[in-house]
Motif scaffolding. Structure first.
Motif, PDB file in Angstrom:
ATOM      1  N   ILE A 100       9.732  33.741   0.526  1.00  0.00           N
ATOM      2  CA  ILE A 100       8.577  34.192   0.608  1.00  0.00           C
ATOM      3  C   ILE A 100       8.099  34.650   2.043  1.00  0.00           C
ATOM      4  CG2 ILE A 100       7.812  31.704   2.116  1.00  0.00           C
ATOM      5  CD1 ILE A 100       5.918  31.215  -0.423  1.00  0.00           C
ATOM      6  N   HIS A 101       6.968  36.249   1.345  1.00  0.00           N
ATOM      7  CA  HIS A 101       6.299  36.696   2.334  1.00  0.00           C
ATOM      8  C   HIS A 101       5.060  37.135   1.936  1.00  0.00           C
ATOM      9  CE1 HIS A 101      11.113  38.747   1.604  1.00  0.00           C
ATOM     10  NE2 HIS A 101      10.417  38.357   0.860  1.00  0.00           N
ATOM     11  N   LYS A 102       4.552  38.114   3.315  1.00  0.00           N
ATOM     12  CA  LYS A 102       2.953  38.321   3.117  1.00  0.00           C
ATOM     13  C   LYS A 102       2.696  38.274   2.090  1.00  0.00           C
ATOM     14  CE  LYS A 102       2.075  38.368   8.240  1.00  0.00           C
ATOM     15  NZ  LYS A 102       1.394  37.798   9.275  1.00  0.00           N
ATOM     16  N   LYS A 103       3.344  39.841   1.481  1.00  0.00           N
ATOM     17  CA  LYS A 103       2.675  40.460   0.623  1.00  0.00           C
ATOM     18  C   LYS A 103       2.793  39.233  -0.919  1.00  0.00           C
ATOM     19  CE  LYS A 103       7.173  42.442  -0.623  1.00  0.00           C
ATOM     20  NZ  LYS A 103       7.470  41.333  -2.175  1.00  0.00           N
ATOM     21  N   ASP A 104       3.527  37.973  -1.079  1.00  0.00           N
ATOM     22  CA  ASP A 104       3.293  36.833  -1.822  1.00  0.00           C
ATOM     23  C   ASP A 104       1.928  36.683  -2.092  1.00  0.00           C
ATOM     24  OD1 ASP A 104       5.469  37.656  -2.872  1.00  0.00           O
ATOM     25  OD2 ASP A 104       6.662  36.630  -0.853  1.00  0.00           O
ATOM     26  N   ASN A 105       0.937  36.297  -0.507  1.00  0.00           N
ATOM     27  CA  ASN A 105       0.052  35.902   0.237  1.00  0.00           C
ATOM     28  C   ASN A 105      -0.205  34.370  -1.197  1.00  0.00           C
ATOM     29  OD1 ASN A 105      -2.943  36.021   0.242  1.00  0.00           O
ATOM     30  ND2 ASN A 105      -3.757  36.171  -1.778  1.00  0.00           N
ATOM     31  N   PHE A 106       0.917  33.885  -0.437  1.00  0.00           N
ATOM     32  CA  PHE A 106       1.137  32.339  -0.148  1.00  0.00           C
ATOM     33  C   PHE A 106       2.158  31.138   0.540  1.00  0.00           C
ATOM     34  CE2 PHE A 106       2.522  28.267  -3.281  1.00  0.00           C
ATOM     35  CZ  PHE A 106       1.486  28.109  -4.094  1.00  0.00           C
ATOM     36  N   PRO A 107       1.071  31.224   1.567  1.00  0.00           N
ATOM     37  CA  PRO A 107       1.110  30.845   3.274  1.00  0.00           C
ATOM     38  C   PRO A 107       0.993  29.120   2.670  1.00  0.00           C
ATOM     39  CG  PRO A 107      -1.215  31.036   2.756  1.00  0.00           C
ATOM     40  CD  PRO A 107      -0.349  32.000   1.756  1.00  0.00           C
ATOM     41  N   GLY A 108       2.709  28.703   3.326  1.00  0.00           N
ATOM     42  CA  GLY A 108       2.950  27.687   3.214  1.00  0.00           C
ATOM     43  C   GLY A 108       2.706  26.316   2.346  1.00  0.00           C
ATOM     44  N   GLY A 109       4.000  27.737   1.097  1.00  0.00           N
ATOM     45  CA  GLY A 109       4.228  27.306   0.420  1.00  0.00           C
ATOM     46  C   GLY A 109       6.149  27.039   0.353  1.00  0.00           C
ATOM     47  N   VAL A 110       5.364  25.485   0.152  1.00  0.00           N
ATOM     48  CA  VAL A 110       7.556  25.201  -0.054  1.00  0.00           C
ATOM     49  C   VAL A 110       8.427  25.245  -1.864  1.00  0.00           C
ATOM     50  CG1 VAL A 110       8.649  23.203   0.715  1.00  0.00           C
ATOM     51  CG2 VAL A 110       6.644  23.830   1.710  1.00  0.00           C
ATOM     52  N   CYS A 111      10.180  25.688  -1.713  1.00  0.00           N
ATOM     53  CA  CYS A 111      10.267  25.288  -2.791  1.00  0.00           C
ATOM     54  C   CYS A 111      10.099  24.582  -3.158  1.00  0.00           C
ATOM     55  CB  CYS A 111      11.156  27.130  -2.508  1.00  0.00           C
ATOM     56  SG  CYS A 111      12.561  26.535  -1.799  1.00  0.00           S
ATOM     57  N   VAL A 112      10.721  24.508  -4.653  1.00  0.00           N
ATOM     58  CA  VAL A 112      11.360  23.117  -5.273  1.00  0.00           C
ATOM     59  C   VAL A 112      12.298  22.498  -4.567  1.00  0.00           C
ATOM     60  CG1 VAL A 112      11.275  21.894  -7.175  1.00  0.00           C
ATOM     61  CG2 VAL A 112       9.599  23.288  -7.123  1.00  0.00           C
ATOM     62  N   GLY A 113      13.213  22.831  -4.176  1.00  0.00           N
ATOM     63  CA  GLY A 113      14.368  22.526  -3.931  1.00  0.00           C
ATOM     64  C   GLY A 113      14.608  22.148  -2.068  1.00  0.00           C
ATOM     65  N   ASP A 114      13.404  22.626  -1.860  1.00  0.00           N
ATOM     66  CA  ASP A 114      13.461  22.273  -0.347  1.00  0.00           C
ATOM     67  C   ASP A 114      12.649  20.926  -0.170  1.00  0.00           C
ATOM     68  OD1 ASP A 114      15.034  24.285   0.976  1.00  0.00           O
ATOM     69  OD2 ASP A 114      13.247  25.190   1.260  1.00  0.00           O
ATOM     70  N   ILE A 115      11.550  20.581  -1.010  1.00  0.00           N
ATOM     71  CA  ILE A 115      10.836  19.395  -1.837  1.00  0.00           C
ATOM     72  C   ILE A 115      11.714  18.342  -1.939  1.00  0.00           C
ATOM     73  CG2 ILE A 115       9.066  18.295  -3.194  1.00  0.00           C
ATOM     74  CD1 ILE A 115       7.474  21.157  -2.793  1.00  0.00           C
ATOM     75  N   ARG A 116      12.751  18.969  -2.933  1.00  0.00           N
ATOM     76  CA  ARG A 116      13.525  17.632  -3.738  1.00  0.00           C
ATOM     77  C   ARG A 116      14.176  17.226  -2.373  1.00  0.00           C
ATOM     78  NH1 ARG A 116      18.008  17.016  -4.403  1.00  0.00           N
ATOM     79  NH2 ARG A 116      18.161  19.290  -3.869  1.00  0.00           N
ATOM     80  N   GLU A 117      14.822  17.985  -1.656  1.00  0.00           N
ATOM     81  CA  GLU A 117      15.845  17.918  -0.626  1.00  0.00           C
ATOM     82  C   GLU A 117      15.847  16.509   0.202  1.00  0.00           C
ATOM     83  OE1 GLU A 117      18.544  20.205   2.298  1.00  0.00           O
ATOM     84  OE2 GLU A 117      18.877  20.697   0.569  1.00  0.00           O
ATOM     85  N   LYS A 118      14.014  16.936   0.648  1.00  0.00           N
ATOM     86  CA  LYS A 118      13.828  15.990   2.002  1.00  0.00           C
ATOM     87  C   LYS A 118      12.791  15.044   1.612  1.00  0.00           C
ATOM     88  CE  LYS A 118      11.238  15.916   5.751  1.00  0.00           C
ATOM     89  NZ  LYS A 118      12.063  16.721   7.465  1.00  0.00           N
TER      90      LYS A 118
END
Length: 112
Positions: free
Chosen positions: A44-62
């Motif tokens: 995820i990059h600044k140009k994506d304009n979605f600060p604080g976003g977390v991918c599903v895989g990282d949430i699932r793992e946690k």
């Protein structure tokens, strides 16, 4: 995502249902400080304009649940308005919808 969502009594029920599960509540709590609770989101990059976003895989793992259950939980949290989602490349990212959370806080403060 871009449009403001106003909570009403109908979706308040959905919000409270979504928060009535310890894992879903934990997801919302962890997403409050994503940089402390999840690894850096390298896709995820600044140009994506979605600060604080977390991918599903990282949430699932946690949370330690299977892909299907994690996806169901995230979908329920999104439908209640508590989470926003954005697809970036092949990844789906979630973050808290702070506007809805602030409205919920105000409702609890004034009405409960």
């Amino acid at each position: 995502m871009g449009e403001q969502q106003k909570i009403n009594e109908e979706n308040l029920i959905d919000i409270f249902k979504a928060l009535s599960n310890v894992t879903r509540l934990k997801i919302i709590q962890m997403l409050k400080q994503p940089e402390m609770n999840f690894p850096p989101q390298i896709h995820i990059h600044k140009k994506d304009n979605f600060p604080g976003g977390v991918c599903v895989g990282d949430i699932r793992e946690k949370v330690g649940l299977g892909q299907s259950t994690t996806s169901q939980y995230l979908s329920l949290l999104q439908k209640s308005g508590l989470l926003e989602t954005k697809r970036i490349g092949q990844w789906t990212y979630y973050r808290r919808n702070e506007d809805v959370i602030k409205q919920l806080e105000s409702f609890i403060d004034k009405k409960l």
